[in-house]
Design a protein around this motif. Structure first.
Motif, PDB file in Angstrom:
ATOM      1  N   LEU A   1      -8.538  11.930  13.181  1.00  0.00           N
ATOM      2  CA  LEU A   1      -7.713  12.586  12.164  1.00  0.00           C
ATOM      3  C   LEU A   1      -6.234  12.527  12.530  1.00  0.00           C
ATOM      4  O   LEU A   1      -5.379  12.228  11.689  1.00  0.00           O
ATOM      5  N   VAL A   2      -5.929  12.820  13.794  1.00  0.00           N
ATOM      6  CA  VAL A   2      -4.531  12.780  14.228  1.00  0.00           C
ATOM      7  C   VAL A   2      -3.989  11.357  14.143  1.00  0.00           C
ATOM      8  O   VAL A   2      -2.862  11.133  13.680  1.00  0.00           O
ATOM      9  N   ALA A   3      -4.779  10.373  14.567  1.00  0.00           N
ATOM     10  CA  ALA A   3      -4.323   8.981  14.543  1.00  0.00           C
ATOM     11  C   ALA A   3      -3.985   8.538  13.127  1.00  0.00           C
ATOM     12  O   ALA A   3      -2.954   7.891  12.891  1.00  0.00           O
ATOM     13  N   ARG A   4      -4.832   8.879  12.190  1.00  0.00           N
ATOM     14  CA  ARG A   4      -4.625   8.434  10.806  1.00  0.00           C
ATOM     15  C   ARG A   4      -3.429   9.128  10.163  1.00  0.00           C
ATOM     16  O   ARG A   4      -2.532   8.477   9.611  1.00  0.00           O
ATOM     17  N   HIS A   5      -3.413  10.459  10.225  1.00  0.00           N
ATOM     18  CA  HIS A   5      -2.349  11.198   9.537  1.00  0.00           C
ATOM     19  C   HIS A   5      -0.995  11.019  10.219  1.00  0.00           C
ATOM     20  O   HIS A   5       0.043  10.997   9.539  1.00  0.00           O
ATOM     21  N   LEU A   6      -0.986  10.879  11.531  1.00  0.00           N
ATOM     22  CA  LEU A   6       0.281  10.677  12.225  1.00  0.00           C
ATOM     23  C   LEU A   6       0.893   9.329  11.860  1.00  0.00           C
ATOM     24  O   LEU A   6       2.114   9.220  11.662  1.00  0.00           O
ATOM     25  N   ALA A   7       0.073   8.289  11.755  1.00  0.00           N
ATOM     26  CA  ALA A   7       0.589   6.968  11.390  1.00  0.00           C
ATOM     27  C   ALA A   7       1.195   6.982   9.994  1.00  0.00           C
ATOM     28  O   ALA A   7       2.267   6.406   9.756  1.00  0.00           O
TER      29      ALA A   7
ATOM     30  N   TRP B   1       3.517  20.363  14.000  1.00  0.00           N
ATOM     31  CA  TRP B   1       2.126  20.148  13.579  1.00  0.00           C
ATOM     32  C   TRP B   1       1.247  19.759  14.766  1.00  0.00           C
ATOM     33  O   TRP B   1       0.160  20.317  14.953  1.00  0.00           O
ATOM     34  N   LEU B   2       1.709  18.807  15.581  1.00  0.00           N
ATOM     35  CA  LEU B   2       0.922  18.373  16.734  1.00  0.00           C
ATOM     36  C   LEU B   2       0.722  19.512  17.728  1.00  0.00           C
ATOM     37  O   LEU B   2      -0.364  19.659  18.311  1.00  0.00           O
TER      38      LEU B   2
ATOM     39  N   ALA C   1      -1.925  17.806   7.336  1.00  0.00           N
ATOM     40  CA  ALA C   1      -0.877  16.796   7.153  1.00  0.00           C
ATOM     41  C   ALA C   1      -0.992  16.093   5.810  1.00  0.00           C
ATOM     42  O   ALA C   1      -0.035  15.446   5.367  1.00  0.00           O
ATOM     43  N   GLN C   2      -2.138  16.212   5.145  1.00  0.00           N
ATOM     44  CA  GLN C   2      -2.281  15.638   3.805  1.00  0.00           C
ATOM     45  C   GLN C   2      -1.285  16.243   2.818  1.00  0.00           C
ATOM     46  O   GLN C   2      -0.973  15.626   1.796  1.00  0.00           O
ATOM     47  N   LEU C   3      -0.801  17.436   3.110  1.00  0.00           N
ATOM     48  CA  LEU C   3       0.112  18.101   2.184  1.00  0.00           C
ATOM     49  C   LEU C   3       1.506  17.497   2.199  1.00  0.00           C
ATOM     50  O   LEU C   3       2.271  17.694   1.250  1.00  0.00           O
ATOM     51  N   VAL C   4       1.858  16.785   3.253  1.00  0.00           N
ATOM     52  CA  VAL C   4       3.212  16.243   3.374  1.00  0.00           C
ATOM     53  C   VAL C   4       3.251  14.910   2.635  1.00  0.00           C
ATOM     54  O   VAL C   4       2.847  13.870   3.162  1.00  0.00           O
ATOM     55  N   LYS C   5       3.730  14.940   1.410  1.00  0.00           N
ATOM     56  CA  LYS C   5       3.743  13.732   0.586  1.00  0.00           C
ATOM     57  C   LYS C   5       4.766  13.886  -0.522  1.00  0.00           C
ATOM     58  O   LYS C   5       5.296  14.970  -0.766  1.00  0.00           O
ATOM     59  N   GLY C   6       5.029  12.785  -1.210  1.00  0.00           N
ATOM     60  CA  GLY C   6       5.896  12.822  -2.381  1.00  0.00           C
ATOM     61  C   GLY C   6       7.351  12.526  -2.062  1.00  0.00           C
ATOM     62  O   GLY C   6       7.731  12.220  -0.927  1.00  0.00           O
ATOM     63  N   TYR C   7       8.168  12.638  -3.099  1.00  0.00           N
ATOM     64  CA  TYR C   7       9.600  12.381  -3.007  1.00  0.00           C
ATOM     65  C   TYR C   7      10.361  13.568  -3.595  1.00  0.00           C
ATOM     66  O   TYR C   7       9.850  14.299  -4.443  1.00  0.00           O
ATOM     67  N   GLY C   8      11.596  13.729  -3.171  1.00  0.00           N
ATOM     68  CA  GLY C   8      12.495  14.687  -3.796  1.00  0.00           C
ATOM     69  C   GLY C   8      11.946  16.097  -3.841  1.00  0.00           C
ATOM     70  O   GLY C   8      11.488  16.656  -2.835  1.00  0.00           O
ATOM     71  N   ASP C   9      11.987  16.697  -5.042  1.00  0.00           N
ATOM     72  CA  ASP C   9      11.539  18.078  -5.212  1.00  0.00           C
ATOM     73  C   ASP C   9      10.077  18.251  -4.851  1.00  0.00           C
ATOM     74  O   ASP C   9       9.681  19.289  -4.314  1.00  0.00           O
ATOM     75  N   VAL C  10       9.255  17.246  -5.146  1.00  0.00           N
ATOM     76  CA  VAL C  10       7.827  17.341  -4.823  1.00  0.00           C
ATOM     77  C   VAL C  10       7.634  17.442  -3.314  1.00  0.00           C
ATOM     78  O   VAL C  10       6.862  18.277  -2.825  1.00  0.00           O
ATOM     79  N   ARG C  11       8.337  16.621  -2.563  1.00  0.00           N
ATOM     80  CA  ARG C  11       8.171  16.662  -1.103  1.00  0.00           C
ATOM     81  C   ARG C  11       8.686  17.982  -0.535  1.00  0.00           C
ATOM     82  O   ARG C  11       8.077  18.542   0.383  1.00  0.00           O
ATOM     83  N   ARG C  12       9.796  18.481  -1.051  1.00  0.00           N
ATOM     84  CA  ARG C  12      10.287  19.771  -0.561  1.00  0.00           C
ATOM     85  C   ARG C  12       9.272  20.877  -0.843  1.00  0.00           C
ATOM     86  O   ARG C  12       9.055  21.758  -0.010  1.00  0.00           O
ATOM     87  N   ARG C  13       8.663  20.840  -2.015  1.00  0.00           N
ATOM     88  CA  ARG C  13       7.660  21.850  -2.345  1.00  0.00           C
ATOM     89  C   ARG C  13       6.426  21.715  -1.454  1.00  0.00           C
ATOM     90  O   ARG C  13       5.873  22.713  -0.978  1.00  0.00           O
ATOM     91  N   MET C  14       5.996  20.485  -1.198  1.00  0.00           N
ATOM     92  CA  MET C  14       4.798  20.269  -0.396  1.00  0.00           C
ATOM     93  C   MET C  14       5.031  20.604   1.077  1.00  0.00           C
ATOM     94  O   MET C  14       4.146  21.155   1.744  1.00  0.00           O
TER      95      MET C  14
END
Length: 550
Positions: free
Chosen positions: A333-339, A455-456, A477-490
């Motif tokens: 899980l760490v290997a995948r999400h960290l990459a 996170w680590l 770490a799945q929550l950290v995604k998107g651009y702009g306002d979406v990323r700030r919210r996530m």
């Protein structure tokens, strides 16, 4: 006035008076010389499609083929809402008798009737699910002919996490509600033959033998239409061959025929193939446990392509403590999400991907252009954070703090349309890649890597208490995604999840608990946020409720 309704035992319409009973008879004398609506058997066919799939042309071909062969036929279309929020339904009724006498011309219905459908011809697989939900196909009667490719609906796209409806469930429903199922990827077959999916589906309809029309009648209909005749005939023959191969006929509950259904996996990281196949990458990946090698190999190739070898070594340094911990699932899980996280898409990465030669080659190949000229317009809308995020932290940190105070609920954006197939447009985007050496000291890099380290550290701390809890925190770490306002919210949700889960885990550790509450909190919070914006308030309320507990 008479009203045409469907009969219960079959799909031949019966004539029913709108007004019945003694009170109506005095005002409405009975009709004289009226005969039954039709004695001939009718075949019904429904094509549920959305804009751009050629449903109207497909309807015309079927109607024209029936007329060419001398069968009375009627076709109609009912417009739906555009662009995957609702389909336009094309409905055909066809007499089972050729060239009837004038007095025996059947009266057709304009609308399909649930449970009384002979053929469901679906240009996209989710349309089969829509039709089943509305009750149109029936296992004792309906032949379903469908393309298994997917065009994702609005409801699938708006989910923050993975909202794609499982194609296996669609296939199971299609088998359960069909007398015969012919399911194959018509879009892939169409691209292989340089045509469109509607021509392939027409061939599959002809090959199924459900309608009493000759194959030459369909071919003549295509020729009479006069649009891309050669290409459409190629597609027709390809679909005919697929359906004809099922002449033995899979029965009720069978798996259907045609090319296998796609498993629809999540897309892998975009990396330069040369980076993935480097000998040093292979040697490094070989030093990890078997269950991790594929992930590490792909991650290293992606990280080297993203930045350089030193950046990939930083990834390995962060990953090794979890590998040495001995829990393979946590390390995976760490290997995948960290990459994925370490290759966040800043303006430099976007420019790198949009100006690659392989991108333009893929567009040419997908559109069948070959060596011809193409025009590619990229619609870009970076906000203020994304613009100054690629600059050195020391240079822009004061401005970033001011911008946070000035626009706390959204930054200004710079919308632009750039034609990257022109010299000026290409260089305008490509010049951003020159900032790649500055990425390690950029404002965005400092913010992202500080959050990664938190996170680590949280995952490592939870691993000392409970491995299952550590896995749930790793999945956050799945929550950290998107651009702009979406990323700030996530990222705000991500920070809130870490704070709430660590607080709950510390209380459980002090009480000698089994960390069931903290595991449940991490899983429920993440699931709620990934369901979409409508569930984010419930996630925040869950975290607040947990924090208020002693």
């Amino acid at each position: 006035m008479p009203v045409v309704l469907r009969g219960e035992g079959d799909h031949e319409p019966d004539l029913v008076d709108a007004a019945r009973g003694s009170s109506a008879r005095g005002c409405h004398p009975p009709a004289r010389g009226r005969r039954d609506v039709t004695d001939a058997a009718l075949l019904s066919l429904l094509v549920p499609a959305v804009g751009g799939q050629g449903g109207g042309v497909l309807l015309d071909w079927i109607v024209d083929a029936a007329l060419i062969d001398g069968y009375p036929v009627h076709g109609t279309s009912i417009p739906g809402v555009a662009q995957r929020t609702g389909s336009t339904t094309y409905y055909v009724e066809l007499s089972g008798e050729r060239n009837p006498a004038a007095d025996d011309t059947p009266i057709f219905s304009l609308y399909p009737v649930p449970g009384a459908l002979d053929v469901l011809l679906a240009p996209e697989f989710l349309e089969v699910g829509r039709s089943i939900e509305l009750g149109f196909p029936s296992p004792g009667r309906t032949t379903i002919i469908a393309s298994t490719h997917r065009l994702y609906s609005i409801h699938e796209k708006i989910v923050t996490g993975r909202g794609i409806f499982p194609i296996e469930k669609l296939h199971a429903a299609a088998r359960a509600f069909s007398k015969r199922l012919i399911a194959f990827d018509a879009l892939a077959l169409a691209r292989e033959h340089g045509t469109e999916a509607n021509a392939v589906l027409l061939g599959a309809l002809a090959g199924s033998g459900v309608l009493p029309l000759r194959g030459d009648a369909y071919r003549e209909a295509i020729q009479a239409k006069g649009v891309q005749v050669e290409a459409n005939l190629r597609g027709f023959e390809a679909g005919l061959a697929v359906a004809a191969g099922s002449a033995a006929g899979p029965g009720e509950g069978s798996r259907g025929v045609g090319t296998p259904l796609a498993t629809d996996p999540s897309p892998g990281p975009a990396a330069d193939p040369a980076a993935v196949t480097r000998p040093d990458v292979e040697r490094t990946a070989a030093g990890f446990p078997e269950g991790l090698r594929a992930i590490v190999r792909e991650a290293l190739g992606r990280l080297i392509d993203y930045q350089d070898r030193a950046y990939a070594e930083k990834y390995l340094g962060r990953l090794r403590p979890f590998v040495e911990g001995g829990d393979l699932e946590l390390a995976r899980l760490v290997a995948r999400h960290l990459a994925v996280w370490m290759t966040y898409e800043d303006a430099v990465r976007v420019a790198q991907l949009k100006t690659r030669a392989s991108r333009f080659e893929r567009i040419r190949r997908d559109k069948g252009v070959g060596a011809g000229a193409i025009v590619v317009t990229d619609y870009l809308k970076p906000d203020l954070d994304e613009i100054y995020g690629v600059l050195p932290h020391r240079l822009v940190a004061p401005f970033a703090r001011w911008a946070e105070r000035r626009w706390p609920h959204g930054r200004p954006t710079l919308g632009q349309h750039v034609k990257t197939t022109t010299v000026s447009g290409f260089f305008r985007v490509w010049m951003l890649t020159w900032l790649r050496p500055l990425r390690p000291v950029s404002y965005r890099a400092r913010e992202e890597h500080a959050r990664m380290d938190r996170w680590l550290a949280a995952v490592a701390r939870c691993a000392t208490w409970d491995t299952a809890l550590a896995c749930e925190v790793a999945r956050a770490a799945q929550l950290v995604k998107g651009y702009g306002d979406v990323r700030r919210r996530m990222t705000a949700h991500f920070d809130r999840l870490l704070e709430a889960v660590l607080g709950a885990a510390e209380r459980e550790a002090a009480a000698g608990g089994r960390f069931e509450a903290s595991r449940s909190l991490a899983s429920r919070y993440r699931t709620l946020v990934l369901q979409g914006p409508d569930s984010e308030a419930a996630a925040a309320a869950l975290a607040a409720e947990t924090a208020s507990q002693p």
